[in-house]
Design an enzyme around this catalytic site. Structure first.
Site, PDB file in Angstrom:
ATOM      1  N   LYS A 113      -1.961   9.598  -6.167  1.00 34.42           N
ATOM      2  CA  LYS A 113      -1.683  10.121  -4.821  1.00 34.42           C
ATOM      3  C   LYS A 113      -2.067  11.596  -4.682  1.00 34.42           C
ATOM      4  CE  LYS A 113       1.623   6.653  -3.432  1.00 34.42           C
ATOM      5  NZ  LYS A 113       1.513   5.791  -4.627  1.00 34.42           N
TER       6      LYS A 113
HETATM    7  C1  LIG Z   1       1.042   4.517  -4.620  1.00 35.71           C
HETATM    8  C2  LIG Z   1       0.632   3.937  -5.915  1.00 35.71           C
HETATM    9  C3  LIG Z   1      -0.068   2.719  -5.987  1.00 35.71           C
HETATM   10  C4  LIG Z   1      -0.399   1.894  -4.767  1.00 35.71           C
HETATM   11  O1  LIG Z   1      -1.306   2.513  -3.920  1.00 35.71           O
HETATM   12  P1  LIG Z   1      -1.529   1.994  -2.433  1.00 35.71           P
HETATM   13  O2  LIG Z   1      -2.480   2.938  -1.850  1.00 35.71           O
HETATM   14  O3  LIG Z   1      -0.187   2.034  -1.779  1.00 35.71           O
HETATM   15  O4  LIG Z   1      -2.034   0.620  -2.543  1.00 35.71           O
HETATM   16  C5  LIG Z   1      -0.445   2.253  -7.235  1.00 35.71           C
HETATM   17  N1  LIG Z   1      -0.128   2.922  -8.359  1.00 35.71           N
HETATM   18  C6  LIG Z   1       0.540   4.086  -8.336  1.00 35.71           C
HETATM   19  C7  LIG Z   1       0.877   4.772  -9.612  1.00 35.71           C
HETATM   20  C8  LIG Z   1       0.934   4.649  -7.116  1.00 35.71           C
HETATM   21  O5  LIG Z   1       1.610   5.806  -7.106  1.00 35.71           O
END
Ligand SMILES: *Cc1c(COP(=O)(O)O)cnc(C)c1O
Length: 547
Positions: A113
């Site tokens: 993120k």
């Molecule tokens: C948020 C997140 C995801 C999922 O991502 P999306 O964009 O919501 O599909 C997968 N792995 C981790 C570690 C995350 O923080």
């Protein structure tokens, strides 16, 4: 380039308005009026570009130069990715002849993120500064406030949608002008490590509130603030969430980067076909891949990998987008480890898994894909504006059904369109653990975090059906040290495994000794929290106070 809502609101917004708004007033999500195509010579011109160079090229296809000039854009992007520890920003690692992982976790919070939130923080700051500079004397400056609750537990409890990216949001917004962040946690009810992780961010605009109460009290306070229209309007509480368009846009860049990275790593780049497999919750990361595909990046079908919260995997089976799996026996709330491998659910129906960042009930960005499917399915031959209107009307109808009935069934023609561009697989916790073990014991000796392992497992499952020229790139979304419980559980029997030595990055050590900042809130009352926000949302608030 302008943006409009998936649910058909007439207004077209600039990029700036789109980013500051987050969600559209009609409840829809903003999408660009068209998906830009790539310049004719992109494959040649971009092939040795860095992450920053590619970001400038790709983002400028979606942002008018009179909103952000190319030079300004380069400045914002450089600043955003200078916080990453790896020179490639997102390196591509080879696990075996046909499998690669694209590591997205080299940013400040060790999760993918950061890629989006580092940029989003700088975009917010840029826009707010410019808006405030244009204001006359006596006019109130525009602000942005982020409020969230956290249990401190990164996994085993019901986190609100917003808390899934709270840490990345803090690191994206720390030290930014006109922006403040307030994080509520239940005082004395989080572990020392987790409390330290939150309270050792000591920037003047980051405020940790230790609330005398429970995690539910904290969640309730945050919900009440979001529903308070006047308060929300003054502070723009809603802008930083998983559906913000800028996050999707930032994430398209690493699909392009990895395309070139892979071509450099193989001996026969013109003969291979890439298949991306993406561990998914809110469908943000994989949606970025879909935009890359629509723009013209060559790839096969995109792989959607879910954990037991499998609303997406079920959609690709049946064409039903439904919160509760109506074809399965109802799981028993609170009863862990049901015999079919389905985990216990919390009160809302979310299953607790070893990959908690993907524990969702509905997938907030999926509406954007549905819009494109509805658009393509709309009567051909009519003009583009008419088709766009028809698609938005369809989405308003479908999302209305999800809200009222908890489900919508799309026509078979739409499901076929979805299957043309994607496949989907659901992965259990046991398979997640087995996959972590498998790659640790493999020649690559790779330690995957449980989210990445969900993607790797799905990739392995479909690999036998792939033609020999396919190379799989699995997106690796978190550093394994963030999910020590699952990783340790998977590898504890392995004689050569040592968590401290093999997994723990130096940044995680010495946390307990660092300086902290906390504001105590003596009772779980909304008004007390509001007082803190009103007082500290100004640029120069004092620190360390109690209310
Ligand atoms: C948020 C997140 C995801 C999922 O991502 P999306 O964009 O919501 O599909 C997968 N792995 C981790 C570690 C995350 O923080």
């Amino acid at each position: 380039m302008r943006y409009f809502s998936t649910r058909g609101e007439d207004q077209l917004l600039s990029f700036e308005e789109t980013v500051l708004a987050g969600l559209a007033p009609d409840g829809g999500l903003y999408i660009p009026e068209r998906v830009p195509s790539l310049p004719a010579n992109w494959q040649c011109a971009w092939k040795d570009y860095s992450f920053v160079d590619l970001s400038v090229e790709i983002l400028s296809l979606y942002i008018s130069p009179d909103e952000i000039s190319r030079a300004e854009l380069r400045g914002l992007v450089e600043k955003s990715y200078s916080t990453f520890r790896h020179p490639s920003v997102t390196p591509l690692k080879k696990l075996d002849e046909k499998t690669y992982v694209l590591e997205l976790f080299h940013g400040p919070t060790f999760a993918f993120k950061d890629v989006a939130l580092q940029l989003l923080g700088n975009l917010f700051e840029f826009f707010l500064k410019r808006r405030n500079a244009r204001k006359g004397p006596g006019e109130k400056p525009e602000k942005l406030t982020v409020v969230g609750a956290t249990s401190g537990d990164t996994g085993r409890c019901a986190l609100s949608e917003s808390s899934k990216h709270l840490r990345a949001a803090i690191y994206g917004l720390r030290n930014k002008a006109n922006i403040s962040i307030f994080i509520l946690h239940p005082k004395g009810r989080v572990s020392p490590i987790q409390e330290a992780q939150m309270t050792t961010v000591t920037d003047a605009n980051v405020h940790n509130l230790a609330v005398q109460g429970t995690f539910d009290d904290c969640q309730d306070i945050v919900k009440t603030l979001f529903n308070d229209r006047e308060f929300n309007a003054t502070h723009r509480l809603g802008a930083v969430n998983s559906i913000n368009w800028a996050r999707i846009l930032a994430q398209t860049v690493y699909y392009f980067l990895s395309y070139f990275q892979l071509r450099r790593q193989v001996s026969n780049p013109d003969e291979i076909e890439i298949q991306y497999v993406v561990p998914t919750g809110n469908f943000g990361d994989i949606l970025a891949g879909y935009y890359a595909k629509r723009m013209g990046l060559p790839m096969g079908r995109l792989g959607v990998a879910t954990n037991a919260n499998d609303i997406l995997a079920r959609f690709w089976k049946s064409g039903a987008y439904e919160k509760v799996d109506s074809s399965a026996p109802a799981p028993t709330p609170g009863a862990a480890g049901a015999s079919d491998g389905r985990q216990a659910t919390d009160a809302s129906g979310v299953r607790e898994t070893l990959s908690p960042a993907m524990d969702i009930l509905v997938s907030s960005n999926f509406e954007r894909l549905l819009w494109y499917l509805a658009f393509e399915g709309a009567a051909q031959g009519t003009d583009a504006v008419e088709r766009r209107k028809a698609a938005s009307a369809t989405i308003a109808d479908w999302m209305g059904k999800v809200k009222s009935d908890g489900r919508v069934q799309v026509p078979i023609s739409v499901l076929e369109l979805a299957r043309r561009d994607f496949f989907a697989e659901r992965v259990s916790d046991d398979e997640t653990l087995d996959t972590i073990k498998y790659y640790f014991k493999s020649e690559a000796h790779y330690i995957a975090d449980p989210h990445t392992a969900v993607g790797l497992c799905a990739a392995r499952r479909v690999a036998p059906q792939n033609p020999p020229q396919t190379r799989q790139i699995v997106l690796s979304t978190a550093h394994p040290a963030k999910f020590s419980e699952a990783v340790t559980r998977a590898l504890q029997g392995s004689p050569s495994f040592d968590f401290q030595r093999d997994v723990l990055p130096p940044e995680f050590k010495g946390l307990l000794e660092r300086e902290r900042r906390v504001i105590n809130v003596e009772a779980p009352q909304v008004d007390l929290v509001k007082q803190v926000i009103e007082r500290f949302a100004e640029p120069a608030g004092e620190v360390g106070a109690s209310v």
